[in-house]
Write a protein that holds these residues in place. Structure first.
Motif, PDB file in Angstrom:
ATOM      1  N   ARG A  93       0.833  -1.207   0.000  1.00  0.00           N
ATOM      2  CA  ARG A  93       0.000   0.000   0.000  1.00  0.00           C
ATOM      3  C   ARG A  93       0.867   1.258   0.000  1.00  0.00           C
ATOM      4  O   ARG A  93       0.503   2.270  -0.592  1.00  0.00           O
ATOM      5  CB  ARG A  93      -0.915   0.022   1.229  1.00  0.00           C
ATOM      6  N   ARG A  98      -3.787   1.827  -1.427  1.00  0.00           N
ATOM      7  CA  ARG A  98      -4.579   0.688  -0.941  1.00  0.00           C
ATOM      8  C   ARG A  98      -5.245  -0.078  -2.072  1.00  0.00           C
ATOM      9  O   ARG A  98      -5.058  -1.286  -2.221  1.00  0.00           O
ATOM     10  CB  ARG A  98      -5.635   1.166   0.052  1.00  0.00           C
ATOM     11  N   SER A 360      -1.951   2.719   5.481  1.00  0.00           N
ATOM     12  CA  SER A 360      -3.280   2.825   6.084  1.00  0.00           C
ATOM     13  C   SER A 360      -4.373   2.523   5.061  1.00  0.00           C
ATOM     14  O   SER A 360      -4.117   2.366   3.861  1.00  0.00           O
ATOM     15  CB  SER A 360      -3.487   4.229   6.647  1.00  0.00           C
ATOM     16  N   ASP A 361      -5.611   2.460   5.546  1.00  0.00           N
ATOM     17  CA  ASP A 361      -6.757   2.254   4.660  1.00  0.00           C
ATOM     18  C   ASP A 361      -7.001   3.440   3.735  1.00  0.00           C
ATOM     19  O   ASP A 361      -7.749   3.331   2.758  1.00  0.00           O
ATOM     20  CB  ASP A 361      -8.025   2.003   5.491  1.00  0.00           C
TER      21      ASP A 361
END
Length: 439
Positions: A93, A98, A360-361
């Protein structure tokens, strides 16, 4: 603290949202990767690295060179996973974003299921030959055991590091002594066309673990323990197992799965091979577990145990019908996909300031990094098109035609892995600089 709480703090998290406990030291990581490198698939694949009509020392040098290159790449990715404390596909990512990281995740799911299937097949084949019994019960048993091991991965890693490694080492040393007691005539048959095509096969083995490395080293106590343990452990085991296969070919004149029969023929060979068959379960378990963890990059809240059971079932079913001797093209294709990606990842990661790698998302898409990856893949195929027999021959023919268009000699003898890696690295550097300026 209750027993269930103890397990939760010392085992791999069930979902992507839980923090991984840093419980693995250098001995654990070295033991894990050395065990993963002790695989019967490597002696079976040894026929593909033999340079026919050349001195045995040339083939052995190609093995060492390929193992060093592949293991350095593996160690660097393993260290990155330990620093960021995320699984392999989540680590990407930071490179691609992502949603864009779902593309290599899809490739990794395919290769993990394939490798789990191959491992179950080789376990069943070897066990059936050792015990002179039908293959199917061993396929079922290997699938069930590998899936069960994937439910408690860190517990399995500790057992491998403290106990299984010694059993594997004893079996390998014994087989070496027996094989070296035989005359070693020149090798006349083999599958390698040049020194670098032989090295490419060896490189493909550690490279096949690159997307999986961080799944385990995210639990390492330090990046140094992760990098050294993975690189040195897997590298030494790769050299040993390929060399054992080549020496068996020279001593007994057997190729492919016949190498197993040759090893069975030595005194107490059945016992030694049976030990290696048992140890082989760790490769199957690791691929089942990593398939589940890779899938969590897309469905982070899904329990990895549910995913592992599903993956283990699929791999076991496939193992009932797989032709294990047809997997050489699979090895080359893995190299073509993941060697350039490793180059892109490592350059971008180690040039990025500490703390700026976003996994992270909300990691934003960075499609620009697809360019060096795809270009490296193309360079790999133009150097050495992946050969597929039968229905897949069209793939090989298309790339061979592009070689002709560009005036590239099909018998160039170059290392497709190193060419693809160099192209990917060279193109990644300006992308990193451009991304920094825009940021």
């Amino acid at each position: 603290m209750s027993t269930s709480d103890d397990v939760r703090t010392t085992e791999a998290p069930l979902t992507l949202g839980e923090a991984p406990p840093p419980t693995l030291g250098l001995r654990d990581t070295f033991g894990l990767w050395a065990n993963l490198g002790v695989s019967l698939l490597l002696p079976v694949a040894a026929v593909f690295v033999v340079l026919p009509g050349r001195p045995l020392s040339v083939t052995l040098t190609a093995i060492v060179v390929g193992a060093v290159i592949g293991s350095i790449l593996l160690g660097l990715v393993a260290a990155a996973g330990a620093r960021e404390r995320v699984p392999g596909m989540v680590l990407l990512r930071g490179l691609l974003g992502r949603r864009t990281s779902w593309l290599p995740t899809a490739f990794n799911l395919v290769q993990c299921v394939g490798w789990a299937t191959f491992e179950i097949v080789i376990i069943a084949e070897a066990a059936s030959r050792v015990l002179d019994a039908p293959r199917w019960p061993f396929v079922l048993a290997a699938g069930v055991l590998a899936t069960a091991m994937a439910l408690r991965p860190l517990g399995v890693v500790r057992v491998l590091a403290r106990y299984a490694i010694w059993a594997a080492l004893a079996a390998v040393v014994y087989l070496f002594v027996q094989v070296l007691s035989e005359p070693l005539p020149p090798l006349e048959g083999g599958g390698a066309t040049s020194f670098w095509t032989a090295a490419d096969i060896v490189i493909a083995l550690p490279v096949s673990w690159l997307p999986l490395a961080a799944d385990y080293t995210r639990h390492a106590r330090s990046a140094r323990a992760a990098g050294v343990g993975a690189g040195v452990g897997y590298g030494l085991a790769t050299v040993a197992m390929f060399t054992l296969g080549v020496l068996a070919l020279a001593a007994y004149g057997s190729g492919g799965l016949d190498v197993i029969d040759a090893l069975l023929a030595v005194p107490l060979g059945a016992l030694a091979v049976l030990v290696l068959v048992t140890v082989e379960l760790d490769e199957a378990f690791a691929n089942v577990y990593s398939t589940a963890v890779s899938a969590q990059n897309v469905v982070g809240r899904l329990d990895r145990r549910v995913l592992a059971v599903a993956v283990g079932g699929v791999a076991t079913l496939l193992a009932f019908s797989l032709d294990v001797v047809a997997y050489e093209p699979f090895l080359f294709l893995i190299g073509a996909v993941f060697v350039p990606l490793a180059g892109v990842l490592l350059v971008a990661y180690w040039l990025t300031p500490r703390g700026r790698w976003d996994t992270s998302d909300t990691a934003p898409a960075r499609p620009l990094y697809l360019l060096p990856w795809v270009t490296g893949f193309v360079a790999y195929q133009l150097t050495l098109p992946t050969f597929f027999p039968g229905p897949g021959a069209g793939w090989t023919a298309w790339w061979s035609a592009r070689q002709a268009d560009l005036g590239i000699d099909p018998a160039n003898g170059w290392s497709a892995s190193l060419v693809g890696l160099a192209v990917a690295v060279a193109l990644t550097v300006p992308v990193v600089l451009a991304t920094r300026r825009r940021g």
